[in-house]
Design a protein around this motif. Structure first.
Motif, short mmCIF file in Angstrom:
data_model
loop_
_atom_site.label_atom_id
_atom_site.label_comp_id
_atom_site.label_asym_id
_atom_site.label_seq_id
_atom_site.Cartn_x
_atom_site.Cartn_y
_atom_site.Cartn_z
N GLU A 26 0.82 -1.21 0.00
CA GLU A 26 0.00 0.00 0.00
C GLU A 26 0.86 1.26 0.00
O GLU A 26 0.53 2.25 -0.68
N SER A 27 1.96 1.25 0.74
CA SER A 27 2.77 2.46 0.88
C SER A 27 3.69 2.70 -0.32
O SER A 27 4.08 3.84 -0.59
N THR A 28 4.05 1.62 -1.04
CA THR A 28 4.99 1.76 -2.15
C THR A 28 4.34 1.66 -3.52
O THR A 28 4.94 2.07 -4.52
N GLY A 29 3.16 1.06 -3.59
CA GLY A 29 2.52 0.84 -4.87
C GLY A 29 3.03 -0.38 -5.61
O GLY A 29 2.63 -0.64 -6.75
N VAL A 30 3.92 -1.15 -4.97
CA VAL A 30 4.44 -2.37 -5.59
C VAL A 30 3.50 -3.53 -5.29
O VAL A 30 3.04 -3.70 -4.16
N ARG A 31 3.20 -4.31 -6.30
CA ARG A 31 2.31 -5.45 -6.13
C ARG A 31 3.03 -6.57 -5.38
O ARG A 31 4.02 -7.11 -5.87
N ILE A 32 2.52 -6.90 -4.20
CA ILE A 32 3.10 -7.96 -3.37
C ILE A 32 2.01 -8.95 -3.00
O ILE A 32 0.93 -8.54 -2.56
N ALA A 33 2.28 -10.23 -3.17
CA ALA A 33 1.32 -11.28 -2.80
C ALA A 33 2.00 -12.28 -1.88
O ALA A 33 3.22 -12.43 -1.89
N ILE A 34 1.18 -12.96 -1.09
CA ILE A 34 1.65 -13.96 -0.14
C ILE A 34 1.01 -15.31 -0.47
O ILE A 34 -0.19 -15.39 -0.71
N ALA A 35 1.83 -16.37 -0.45
CA ALA A 35 1.34 -17.74 -0.66
C ALA A 35 1.58 -18.53 0.62
O ALA A 35 2.68 -19.05 0.85
N ASP A 46 -7.67 -12.20 4.96
CA ASP A 46 -8.35 -11.21 5.79
C ASP A 46 -7.49 -9.98 6.09
O ASP A 46 -8.02 -8.94 6.49
N THR A 47 -6.19 -10.08 5.89
CA THR A 47 -5.32 -8.91 6.10
C THR A 47 -5.44 -7.91 4.97
O THR A 47 -4.98 -6.77 5.09
N GLY A 48 -6.02 -8.33 3.86
CA GLY A 48 -6.13 -7.47 2.69
C GLY A 48 -5.05 -7.68 1.66
O GLY A 48 -5.11 -7.12 0.57
N VAL A 49 -4.04 -8.49 1.99
CA VAL A 49 -2.97 -8.74 1.04
C VAL A 49 -3.46 -9.66 -0.08
O VAL A 49 -4.37 -10.48 0.13
N GLU A 50 -2.89 -9.51 -1.26
CA GLU A 50 -3.19 -10.44 -2.36
C GLU A 50 -2.70 -11.82 -1.94
O GLU A 50 -1.55 -12.00 -1.54
N THR A 51 -3.59 -12.81 -2.03
CA THR A 51 -3.31 -14.14 -1.47
C THR A 51 -3.33 -15.21 -2.56
O THR A 51 -4.27 -15.30 -3.34
N TRP A 52 -2.26 -16.01 -2.57
CA TRP A 52 -2.13 -17.11 -3.52
C TRP A 52 -2.04 -18.42 -2.77
O TRP A 52 -1.56 -18.46 -1.63
N ALA A 206 12.54 -6.39 5.52
CA ALA A 206 13.04 -7.17 4.39
C ALA A 206 12.28 -6.83 3.11
O ALA A 206 12.88 -6.69 2.04
N LEU A 207 10.97 -6.67 3.22
CA LEU A 207 10.16 -6.32 2.06
C LEU A 207 10.44 -4.90 1.59
O LEU A 207 10.50 -4.63 0.38
N GLU A 208 10.60 -3.99 2.53
CA GLU A 208 10.91 -2.60 2.16
C GLU A 208 12.24 -2.53 1.40
O GLU A 208 12.36 -1.82 0.40
N ASP A 209 13.23 -3.26 1.89
CA ASP A 209 14.52 -3.30 1.20
C ASP A 209 14.39 -3.93 -0.18
O ASP A 209 14.97 -3.45 -1.15
N LEU A 210 13.58 -4.97 -0.27
CA LEU A 210 13.41 -5.68 -1.53
C LEU A 210 12.82 -4.80 -2.60
O LEU A 210 13.29 -4.78 -3.74
N VAL A 211 11.76 -4.07 -2.28
CA VAL A 211 11.04 -3.31 -3.30
C VAL A 211 11.56 -1.89 -3.48
O VAL A 211 11.12 -1.18 -4.40
N ASP A 212 12.51 -1.48 -2.66
CA ASP A 212 13.00 -0.10 -2.72
C ASP A 212 13.44 0.33 -4.12
O ASP A 212 13.14 1.45 -4.55
N PRO A 213 14.14 -0.53 -4.91
CA PRO A 213 14.57 -0.08 -6.23
C PRO A 213 13.44 0.22 -7.21
O PRO A 213 13.66 0.94 -8.19
N VAL A 214 12.25 -0.31 -6.97
CA VAL A 214 11.15 -0.11 -7.92
C VAL A 214 9.99 0.67 -7.30
O VAL A 214 8.97 0.89 -7.95
N ALA A 215 10.14 1.07 -6.05
CA ALA A 215 9.04 1.79 -5.36
C ALA A 215 8.97 3.24 -5.83
O ALA A 215 9.96 3.82 -6.25
#
Length: 215
Positions: A26-35, A46-52, A206-215
């Motif tokens: 939500e804060s970065t605009g990067v599409r993140i999903a959890i499996a 229920d958290t609102g995250v895209e779920t796979w 960890a996620l913030e660091d991961l998506v930082d280059p494309v956020a």
């Protein structure tokens, strides 16, 4: 870039990881999903995250004890399915049937494969995306984009030669923003990772660091 975090069967808190992923997305605009594990699909969704879902079985309603029914996963909140991971390989006919099962519930699909030749075969089955993941690099922290970047380039070319609409993701050893940027430079449309987030002391960081280059 699309980021799919596979929680496998790691002893993490799936809701905590999902909440962090949703907030970072939500804060970065990067599409993140959890499996997550199938038993945790509803709680994660229920958290609102895209779920796979990590897998759907090549079955319909019926006598299929122990199977992951696509309809059940959809009812629990999943919107996509990860198929043919190296830790859960499928025979070709079963993979095709699992894709059919996913299509019944309008799931987005990613099919994993080891190398460019397998990527081409997977793309021919018509998934939304394929993920190139050399098994020897999974969980090592050494990304394929560094260990053998030609595999990623060749996988992108192989998929495009079969069906240009099939996206290519890069998996195996992905854990940092540098890894994600490298995958993007090699032509990948996203990354598939697990331990880099699921085993992190601070999944949100960890996620913030991961998506930082494309956020």
């Amino acid at each position: 870039m699309f980021v799919l975090v596979n929680l496998k069967a790691y002893p993490c808190d799936p809701v905590a990881v999902a909440t962090a992923a949703h907030e970072v997305s939500e804060s970065t605009g990067v599409r993140i999903a959890i499996a997550p594990q199938a038993a945790h699909l509803s709680a994660v969704a229920d958290t609102g995250v895209e779920t796979w879902v990590q897998h759907v079985s090549p079955v319909e309603h019926g006598s299929h004890t122990g199977s992951t029914l696509a309809e059940a996963a959809a009812d629990a909140g999943a919107v996509g399915a990860l198929l043919n991971h190296s830790e859960n390989r499928l025979k070709l006919a079963d993979l095709d049937a699992s894709l059919d099962a996913a299509e019944r519930v309008d799931f987005e699909t990613i099919v994993c494969a080891n190398d460019p030749d397998q990527i081409a075969a997977a793309a021919a089955l018509g998934p939304d995306a394929v993920a190139v993941e050399p098994p020897e690099l999974i969980g090592t922290g050494t990304p394929v984009s560094k260990a053998d970047p030609d595999i990623v380039r060749d996988a992108v070319d192989a998929a495009a030669a079969v069906d240009a609409s099939v996206d290519v993701l890069c998996g195996a050893g992905i854990s940092t923003g540098e890894d994600l940027a490298s995958a993007q430079d090699l032509g990948a449309e996203g990354v598939l990772l697990a331990s880099g987030v699921a085993k992190a002391d601070d999944p949100r960081a960890a996620l913030e660091d991961l998506v930082d280059p494309v956020a």
